[in-house]
Structures are given as C-alpha cells and as structure tokens.
Design a protein around this motif. Structure first.
Motif, PDB file in Angstrom:
ATOM      1  N   ILE A  82      38.152  48.480  76.194  1.00 24.54           N
ATOM      2  CA  ILE A  82      38.697  49.830  76.182  1.00 24.54           C
ATOM      3  C   ILE A  82      40.200  49.685  76.029  1.00 24.54           C
ATOM      4  N   LEU A  83      40.735  50.158  74.913  1.00 27.98           N
ATOM      5  CA  LEU A  83      42.135  49.930  74.573  1.00 27.98           C
ATOM      6  C   LEU A  83      42.873  51.266  74.522  1.00 27.98           C
ATOM      7  N   PRO A  84      43.568  51.643  75.600  1.00 23.98           N
ATOM      8  CA  PRO A  84      44.347  52.884  75.551  1.00 23.98           C
ATOM      9  C   PRO A  84      45.530  52.742  74.604  1.00 23.98           C
ATOM     10  N   VAL A  85      45.701  53.696  73.730  1.00 23.64           N
ATOM     11  CA  VAL A  85      46.806  53.636  72.769  1.00 23.64           C
ATOM     12  C   VAL A  85      47.833  54.734  73.019  1.00 23.64           C
ATOM     13  N   SER A  86      47.488  55.701  73.855  1.00 23.16           N
ATOM     14  CA  SER A  86      48.433  56.713  74.314  1.00 23.16           C
ATOM     15  C   SER A  86      47.800  57.376  75.526  1.00 23.16           C
ATOM     16  N   LYS A  87      48.495  58.357  76.108  1.00 24.87           N
ATOM     17  CA  LYS A  87      47.954  58.994  77.310  1.00 24.87           C
ATOM     18  C   LYS A  87      46.720  59.844  77.015  1.00 24.87           C
ATOM     19  N   ASN A  88      46.507  60.198  75.742  1.00 23.13           N
ATOM     20  CA  ASN A  88      45.336  61.020  75.415  1.00 23.13           C
ATOM     21  C   ASN A  88      44.479  60.450  74.277  1.00 23.13           C
ATOM     22  N   ARG A  89      44.692  59.177  73.958  1.00 25.58           N
ATOM     23  CA  ARG A  89      43.873  58.531  72.928  1.00 25.58           C
ATOM     24  C   ARG A  89      43.477  57.134  73.403  1.00 25.58           C
ATOM     25  N   VAL A  90      42.238  56.733  73.053  1.00 26.41           N
ATOM     26  CA  VAL A  90      41.758  55.413  73.448  1.00 26.41           C
ATOM     27  C   VAL A  90      40.850  54.868  72.353  1.00 26.41           C
ATOM     28  N   LEU A  91      40.916  53.566  72.135  1.00 30.10           N
ATOM     29  CA  LEU A  91      39.997  52.885  71.224  1.00 30.10           C
ATOM     30  C   LEU A  91      38.905  52.194  72.043  1.00 30.10           C
ATOM     31  N   ILE A  92      37.670  52.436  71.662  1.00 27.80           N
ATOM     32  CA  ILE A  92      36.517  51.760  72.268  1.00 27.80           C
ATOM     33  C   ILE A  92      36.000  50.746  71.256  1.00 27.80           C
ATOM     34  N   PHE A  93      35.838  49.504  71.712  1.00 27.53           N
ATOM     35  CA  PHE A  93      35.324  48.455  70.832  1.00 27.53           C
ATOM     36  C   PHE A  93      34.118  47.811  71.506  1.00 27.53           C
ATOM     37  N   VAL A  94      32.995  47.769  70.794  1.00 26.51           N
ATOM     38  CA  VAL A  94      31.764  47.153  71.293  1.00 26.51           C
ATOM     39  C   VAL A  94      31.269  46.184  70.238  1.00 26.51           C
ATOM     40  N   ALA A  95      30.867  44.971  70.654  1.00 27.57           N
ATOM     41  CA  ALA A  95      30.449  43.960  69.678  1.00 27.57           C
ATOM     42  C   ALA A  95      29.275  43.139  70.206  1.00 27.57           C
ATOM     43  N   ASP A  96      28.544  42.587  69.273  1.00 29.56           N
ATOM     44  CA  ASP A  96      27.407  41.706  69.565  1.00 29.56           C
ATOM     45  C   ASP A  96      27.501  40.520  68.615  1.00 29.56           C
ATOM     46  N   VAL A  97      27.907  39.373  69.159  1.00 31.67           N
ATOM     47  CA  VAL A  97      28.058  38.156  68.351  1.00 31.67           C
ATOM     48  C   VAL A  97      26.696  37.501  68.173  1.00 31.67           C
ATOM     49  N   MET A  98      26.435  36.991  66.989  1.00 29.08           N
ATOM     50  CA  MET A  98      25.176  36.322  66.684  1.00 29.08           C
ATOM     51  C   MET A  98      24.896  35.222  67.700  1.00 29.08           C
ATOM     52  N   GLY A  99      23.689  35.222  68.269  1.00 30.21           N
ATOM     53  CA  GLY A  99      23.308  34.192  69.224  1.00 30.21           C
ATOM     54  C   GLY A  99      23.922  34.452  70.587  1.00 30.21           C
ATOM     55  N   HIS A 100      23.810  33.442  71.448  1.00 32.50           N
ATOM     56  CA  HIS A 100      24.443  33.509  72.764  1.00 32.50           C
ATOM     57  C   HIS A 100      24.702  32.090  73.238  1.00 32.50           C
ATOM     58  N   GLY A 101      25.281  31.953  74.406  1.00 32.18           N
ATOM     59  CA  GLY A 101      25.655  30.630  74.883  1.00 32.18           C
ATOM     60  C   GLY A 101      27.097  30.302  74.538  1.00 32.18           C
ATOM     61  N   ALA A 102      27.421  29.005  74.575  1.00 30.08           N
ATOM     62  CA  ALA A 102      28.811  28.572  74.431  1.00 30.08           C
ATOM     63  C   ALA A 102      29.405  28.946  73.073  1.00 30.08           C
ATOM     64  N   ARG A 103      28.627  28.821  71.999  1.00 35.34           N
ATOM     65  CA  ARG A 103      29.146  29.138  70.668  1.00 35.34           C
ATOM     66  C   ARG A 103      29.519  30.615  70.574  1.00 35.34           C
TER      67      ARG A 103
END
Length: 286
Positions: A82-103
């Motif tokens: 959750i990246l606030p960019v001003s007092k009334n605006r925010v960027l939401i970023f959601v991601a799913d990287v291929m696979g899981h674990g250390a890589r």
C-alpha cells in the motif's frame, strides 16, 4: 578373512556418517535461511495502514484496509503493498510470483525494491506497470530463466472519487457495491495486459471507475480459488462469490476471515497448497 573385511566396512560406515552429519548441517542452515526469509517477508507486509482521506471541500470519507496472508511454505510468492502518494490518494499493488519458496521470495524482494522508487516517479497505474515490467524483465532476462508474475496496480483517488486500474494477468478483484451487490470488477481490454516479465516492451494502460462511499474492493491471488478438496474439485470463483454474498453484511476483516474459513472447510485442510493473499479496501464515511 572376516577380520580383514571389517576395516573397509567400518571406514565406509564412518564416511556415510560423516556425509549424513554434513547433510544435516546443510539442511539446518537452509532452514535457518528460510526462517529468516519468512520473517523478513512478514516484516515487509504492512503492520499498519495509511490514513487516506478525501479531505477536499464537498467530499468526505476515508479508506479502511484489511488483509489475510497465508504462504503455502516458509516463504511465498504472493504479496501486496500500500503506497500512499498523497493525503487523499494511494496506490495498491498486489502480485503473485510464479511458484513459491526461495526462488519466488527472491523475485518478491526484487519487485519490492522497485515499488517505492517507481511510486515517486509516477502515480499513473498504467505507466507504473510499464516501468516496473521493463525493469523486472531486464533484471531477470540476465538470469536466463523465465520468472513471470501476475500483478495489478490500482489507484484510489478520494479527491476525485475515482479508481484507476492496471492489470498484468492477475485475477480481477471483487467489487461490493454500496447496496451490497457482489460482482467481479469490470475491466475493459484497455486495462488488461500480460504478466510481468513476459514481454519487456509492452505498454500497460489503465481504466477508470467511480469510487463511491460504501464501496469495497477485494483483491486476491489464485491460491484461494484454486484450493482443492479431496475429490480434486476447486473452490473456484463461484465458491468465493457465494461465500462473500453470504457474509456481505460483515465488516471488512471478518468478511475476509469468513472467506478463508469457508475455503478451509471446503478443503478440510488447515494449510493451502499454494500461497494465498487477500487485501480488502473499503471507502467508508467519517
């Protein structure tokens, strides 16, 4: 002859014991590294949420946030920021990287390192994703191994009452309208693009939607809908939507908890086969 045979056998046994001890030590070191990676990954998740308010003449209200995070192993490839960019605006970023674990955790760390810098350069979700994809592709093309990630970047603009959505192959969020209607977000082709890391020169766009008081948006990763029961049936988007409709009157965090509970009841398992990340955002009156 039997006495002569004992010495080589004993030497072989000692060598095996030495190898086993070395293997145990290596495994212990790897587990320690994974525990550290897990602790760091949890530390990167927001421990508190930003205070984002309309704070302009003629408008009121604020954003409320809630999340649930379940990695399938010690470390996972799902995350959000959750990246606030001003007092009334925010960027939401959601991601799913291929696979899981250390890589996957390494890719997550790399993306995280890019997010805050990019948020300082642009708050346009399409441009944000375009720049992120170019940097991501450049870094991992040198590794010679394809590591793609689905993602979405959404700007909540309380000053203008708008949502701007750019999507890179990620599941579309669920929208709960002020009247309680539960539906999938409607994102035209202009807001859709391929997963990060597939095409380095792709240009992402975004679409615009109205943000009204009482509106809720739920972001998720596919470990939720693809969770399977003993008969190998998936929980599916239909299962998710039915659960949300059944609990739509609940506040945001209990609503997410109810969804996780229903998935675990469906699979009859306390853990997930794949990483699961849920993030809810609601626009509420002051």
């Amino acid at each position: 002859i039997s006495l002569l045979d004992v010495t080589p056998q004993r030497q072989a046994q000692q060598q095996l014991e030495l190898y086993a001890a070395q293997l145990r030590q290596k495994n212990a070191e790897m587990e320690s590294d994974l525990r550290l990676a897990r602790d760091l990954q949890y530390a990167f998740l927001p421990s508190s949420y930003p205070d984002v308010r309309a704070d302009v003449p003629g408008k009121s209200g604020h954003l409320n946030f809630a999340h649930v995070y379940h990695p399938s192993g010690m470390v996972g490839g799902d995350f959000f920021d959750i990246l606030p960019v001003s007092k009334n605006r925010v960027l939401i970023f959601v991601a799913d990287v291929m696979g899981h674990g250390a890589r996957a955790a390494l890719v997550v760390a790399t993306i995280r390192g890019l997010l805050e810098q990019l948020a300082k350069e642009t708050q346009d979700p399409g441009e944000f994703m375009t720049r992120l994809n170019a940097a991501y592709s450049k870094i991992f093309s040198a590794a010679g191994d394809l590591m793609f990630a689905t993602a979405c970047c959404v700007r909540f603009d309380l000053a203008n009452g708008k949502i701007h959505h750019a999507n890179a192959g990620h599941p579309l969020p669920v929208v709960i309208d002020p009247d309680g209607t539960v539906r999938m977000a409607r994102v035209p082709e202009a807001g859709l693009g391929p997963a990060l890391g597939l095409f380095p020169d792709v240009k992402y766009g975004h679409i615009e939607a109205d943000l009204m008081l009482g509106k809720r948006v739920l972001f998720y990763t596919d470990g939720l809908t693809e969770a399977r029961n003993a008969e190998q049936r998936e929980f599916s988007e239909d299962g998710m939507m039915n659960t949300l409709r059944g609990h739509v009157s609940k506040p945001l965090k209990p609503l997410l908890d109810a969804l996780i509970y229903d998935v675990m009841q469906f699979t009859d398992q306390a853990v997930f086969e794949d990483d699961v990340c849920l993030l809810g955002v609601s626009y509420e009156p002051d």
